[in-house]
Design a protein around this motif. Sequence first.
Motif, PDB file in Angstrom:
ATOM      1  N   GLY A  10       2.371   8.722 -12.321  1.00 58.13           N
ATOM      2  CA  GLY A  10       3.543   8.421 -13.121  1.00 58.13           C
ATOM      3  C   GLY A  10       4.792   8.399 -12.276  1.00 58.13           C
ATOM      4  N   LEU A  11       5.921   8.420 -12.961  1.00 54.71           N
ATOM      5  CA  LEU A  11       7.235   8.409 -12.326  1.00 54.71           C
ATOM      6  C   LEU A  11       7.837   9.797 -12.402  1.00 54.71           C
ATOM      7  CD1 LEU A  11       9.726   6.924 -11.149  1.00 54.71           C
ATOM      8  CD2 LEU A  11      10.391   6.428 -13.530  1.00 54.71           C
ATOM      9  N   VAL A  12       8.304  10.299 -11.269  1.00 49.04           N
ATOM     10  CA  VAL A  12       8.885  11.631 -11.219  1.00 49.04           C
ATOM     11  C   VAL A  12      10.061  11.619 -10.255  1.00 49.04           C
ATOM     12  CG1 VAL A  12       7.336  12.404  -9.378  1.00 49.04           C
ATOM     13  CG2 VAL A  12       8.320  14.090 -10.946  1.00 49.04           C
ATOM     14  N   GLN A  13      11.016  12.481 -10.484  1.00 46.98           N
ATOM     15  CA  GLN A  13      12.150  12.596  -9.571  1.00 46.98           C
ATOM     16  C   GLN A  13      11.769  13.409  -8.339  1.00 46.98           C
ATOM     17  OE1 GLN A  13      15.426  14.198 -11.878  1.00 46.98           O
ATOM     18  NE2 GLN A  13      16.198  12.138 -12.280  1.00 46.98           N
ATOM     19  N   ALA A  14      12.481  13.172  -7.262  1.00 40.77           N
ATOM     20  CA  ALA A  14      12.249  13.944  -6.047  1.00 40.77           C
ATOM     21  C   ALA A  14      12.371  15.436  -6.343  1.00 40.77           C
ATOM     22  CB  ALA A  14      13.250  13.531  -4.970  1.00 40.77           C
ATOM     23  N   GLY A  15      11.452  16.206  -5.771  1.00 41.76           N
ATOM     24  CA  GLY A  15      11.403  17.626  -6.030  1.00 41.76           C
ATOM     25  C   GLY A  15      10.497  18.014  -7.184  1.00 41.76           C
ATOM     26  N   GLY A  16      10.061  17.032  -7.933  1.00 38.57           N
ATOM     27  CA  GLY A  16       9.208  17.300  -9.079  1.00 38.57           C
ATOM     28  C   GLY A  16       7.748  17.442  -8.710  1.00 38.57           C
ATOM     29  N   SER A  17       6.907  17.552  -9.735  1.00 32.47           N
ATOM     30  CA  SER A  17       5.476  17.783  -9.548  1.00 32.47           C
ATOM     31  C   SER A  17       4.654  16.859 -10.423  1.00 32.47           C
ATOM     32  CB  SER A  17       5.118  19.229  -9.903  1.00 32.47           C
ATOM     33  OG  SER A  17       5.795  20.156  -9.083  1.00 32.47           O
ATOM     34  N   LEU A  18       3.451  16.577  -9.953  1.00 31.95           N
ATOM     35  CA  LEU A  18       2.451  15.861 -10.728  1.00 31.95           C
ATOM     36  C   LEU A  18       1.088  16.443 -10.386  1.00 31.95           C
ATOM     37  CD1 LEU A  18       3.417  12.064 -10.362  1.00 31.95           C
ATOM     38  CD2 LEU A  18       3.488  13.409 -12.462  1.00 31.95           C
ATOM     39  N   ARG A  19       0.163  16.344 -11.327  1.00 33.39           N
ATOM     40  CA  ARG A  19      -1.214  16.717 -11.040  1.00 33.39           C
ATOM     41  C   ARG A  19      -2.114  15.528 -11.324  1.00 33.39           C
ATOM     42  NH1 ARG A  19      -5.401  21.255 -13.420  1.00 33.39           N
ATOM     43  NH2 ARG A  19      -5.458  19.827 -15.207  1.00 33.39           N
ATOM     44  N   LEU A  20      -2.799  15.096 -10.307  1.00 36.90           N
ATOM     45  CA  LEU A  20      -3.760  14.014 -10.446  1.00 36.90           C
ATOM     46  C   LEU A  20      -5.142  14.596 -10.708  1.00 36.90           C
ATOM     47  CD1 LEU A  20      -2.725  11.672  -7.489  1.00 36.90           C
ATOM     48  CD2 LEU A  20      -1.784  11.809  -9.800  1.00 36.90           C
ATOM     49  N   ASP A  90       6.355   9.876  -0.775  1.00 34.52           N
ATOM     50  CA  ASP A  90       5.034  10.094  -1.368  1.00 34.52           C
ATOM     51  C   ASP A  90       4.648   8.966  -2.332  1.00 34.52           C
ATOM     52  OD1 ASP A  90       5.864  13.561  -1.596  1.00 34.52           O
ATOM     53  OD2 ASP A  90       4.527  12.631  -0.127  1.00 34.52           O
ATOM     54  N   THR A  91       5.572   8.071  -2.590  1.00 36.09           N
ATOM     55  CA  THR A  91       5.300   6.953  -3.492  1.00 36.09           C
ATOM     56  C   THR A  91       4.176   6.081  -2.957  1.00 36.09           C
ATOM     57  OG1 THR A  91       7.554   6.895  -4.345  1.00 36.09           O
ATOM     58  CG2 THR A  91       6.278   4.858  -4.506  1.00 36.09           C
ATOM     59  N   ALA A  92       3.151   5.887  -3.764  1.00 33.41           N
ATOM     60  CA  ALA A  92       1.977   5.125  -3.344  1.00 33.41           C
ATOM     61  C   ALA A  92       0.999   5.046  -4.511  1.00 33.41           C
ATOM     62  CB  ALA A  92       1.285   5.789  -2.148  1.00 33.41           C
ATOM     63  N   VAL A  93      -0.025   4.232  -4.334  1.00 29.32           N
ATOM     64  CA  VAL A  93      -1.182   4.295  -5.215  1.00 29.32           C
ATOM     65  C   VAL A  93      -2.128   5.338  -4.622  1.00 29.32           C
ATOM     66  CG1 VAL A  93      -3.137   3.066  -6.204  1.00 29.32           C
ATOM     67  CG2 VAL A  93      -0.935   1.888  -5.908  1.00 29.32           C
ATOM     68  N   TYR A  94      -2.529   6.279  -5.439  1.00 33.47           N
ATOM     69  CA  TYR A  94      -3.405   7.360  -4.994  1.00 33.47           C
ATOM     70  C   TYR A  94      -4.836   7.070  -5.457  1.00 33.47           C
ATOM     71  CZ  TYR A  94       0.456  10.169  -3.322  1.00 33.47           C
ATOM     72  OH  TYR A  94       1.533  10.623  -2.603  1.00 33.47           O
ATOM     73  N   TYR A  95      -5.753   7.195  -4.514  1.00 35.77           N
ATOM     74  CA  TYR A  95      -7.155   6.916  -4.773  1.00 35.77           C
ATOM     75  C   TYR A  95      -8.011   8.161  -4.562  1.00 35.77           C
ATOM     76  CZ  TYR A  95      -5.823   1.998  -4.280  1.00 35.77           C
ATOM     77  OH  TYR A  95      -5.229   0.766  -4.426  1.00 35.77           O
ATOM     78  N   THR A 118      -4.291   5.355  -9.024  1.00 35.58           N
ATOM     79  CA  THR A 118      -3.238   5.667  -9.987  1.00 35.58           C
ATOM     80  C   THR A 118      -1.905   5.663  -9.255  1.00 35.58           C
ATOM     81  OG1 THR A 118      -2.536   7.225 -11.711  1.00 35.58           O
ATOM     82  CG2 THR A 118      -3.487   8.189  -9.725  1.00 35.58           C
ATOM     83  N   GLN A 119      -0.911   5.046  -9.870  1.00 41.92           N
ATOM     84  CA  GLN A 119       0.393   4.885  -9.216  1.00 41.92           C
ATOM     85  C   GLN A 119       1.221   6.155  -9.337  1.00 41.92           C
ATOM     86  OE1 GLN A 119       1.852   2.053  -7.549  1.00 41.92           O
ATOM     87  NE2 GLN A 119       3.397   3.594  -7.030  1.00 41.92           N
ATOM     88  N   VAL A 120       1.776   6.579  -8.227  1.00 42.48           N
ATOM     89  CA  VAL A 120       2.730   7.679  -8.191  1.00 42.48           C
ATOM     90  C   VAL A 120       4.032   7.130  -7.618  1.00 42.48           C
ATOM     91  CG1 VAL A 120       3.327   9.889  -7.137  1.00 42.48           C
ATOM     92  CG2 VAL A 120       0.997   9.488  -7.967  1.00 42.48           C
ATOM     93  N   THR A 121       5.111   7.274  -8.382  1.00 42.73           N
ATOM     94  CA  THR A 121       6.418   6.804  -7.945  1.00 42.73           C
ATOM     95  C   THR A 121       7.391   7.968  -7.984  1.00 42.73           C
ATOM     96  OG1 THR A 121       5.970   4.589  -8.804  1.00 42.73           O
ATOM     97  CG2 THR A 121       8.261   5.142  -8.310  1.00 42.73           C
ATOM     98  N   VAL A 122       8.031   8.241  -6.861  1.00 42.47           N
ATOM     99  CA  VAL A 122       8.984   9.334  -6.753  1.00 42.47           C
ATOM    100  C   VAL A 122      10.364   8.733  -6.512  1.00 42.47           C
ATOM    101  CG1 VAL A 122       9.576  11.488  -5.601  1.00 42.47           C
ATOM    102  CG2 VAL A 122       7.167  10.774  -5.757  1.00 42.47           C
ATOM    103  N   SER A 123      11.259   8.978  -7.439  1.00 43.05           N
ATOM    104  CA  SER A 123      12.610   8.429  -7.320  1.00 43.05           C
ATOM    105  C   SER A 123      13.526   9.421  -6.622  1.00 43.05           C
ATOM    106  CB  SER A 123      13.158   8.085  -8.699  1.00 43.05           C
ATOM    107  OG  SER A 123      13.273   9.254  -9.487  1.00 43.05           O
ATOM    108  N   SER A 124      14.504   8.891  -5.906  1.00 39.16           N
ATOM    109  CA  SER A 124      15.429   9.758  -5.163  1.00 39.16           C
ATOM    110  C   SER A 124      16.626  10.128  -6.013  1.00 39.16           C
ATOM    111  CB  SER A 124      15.883   9.043  -3.893  1.00 39.16           C
ATOM    112  OG  SER A 124      16.468   7.801  -4.209  1.00 39.16           O
TER     113      SER A 124
END
Length: 124
Positions: A10-20, A90-95, A118-124
Motif C-alpha cells: 500500500g501507500l505509507v508515509q516515510a517513517g511508517g510501517s507495513l506488514r506484508l 523502499d518503494t518497489a513491487v515486493y515479491y 504487491t506494490q509498496v509506495t513510501v511518500s516523503s
Amino acid sequence: QVQLVESGGGLVQAGGSLRLSCAASGRTNSRYTMGWFRQAPGKDREFVAGISGGVGNIYYADSVKGRFTISKDTAKNTVYLQMNSLKPEDTAVYYCAARTTLLVVTTAPGYDYWGQGTQVTVSS
C-alpha cells in the motif's frame, strides 16, 4: 507446484510501517526456503530478506537491517515481512519467493516459485 500470494502492500508515509504476508499453497514443505525480493522501476530485482527451511536461519540485505523483520508461521504456511521506518527508497513491487532447498540465496534465479508481487509506495 507451489502457489504464492502476497498481500499487505500500500501507500505509507516515510517513517511508517507495513506488514506484508505471503500465503503458500500447493506442494508446500516446511523445508522450503522463503525469500522476499523487491523491484523498483528501472532496477533489477533485489534480495530483501530470507528465512531458511528447517531451523529458520534469517538473512537481510544491508539496506533493510534493523528496519525489516522476516518471520514465518509454519502452521499457516505464511511468511511475513514487517517493515518499519520505511523510506522513499523502499518503494518497489515486493515479491515473495520459494526455493526447494534449505539454504537462503540472495539471487533471484535461485528461487523456484514466485508470487505476483504487491506494490509498496513510501511518500516523503
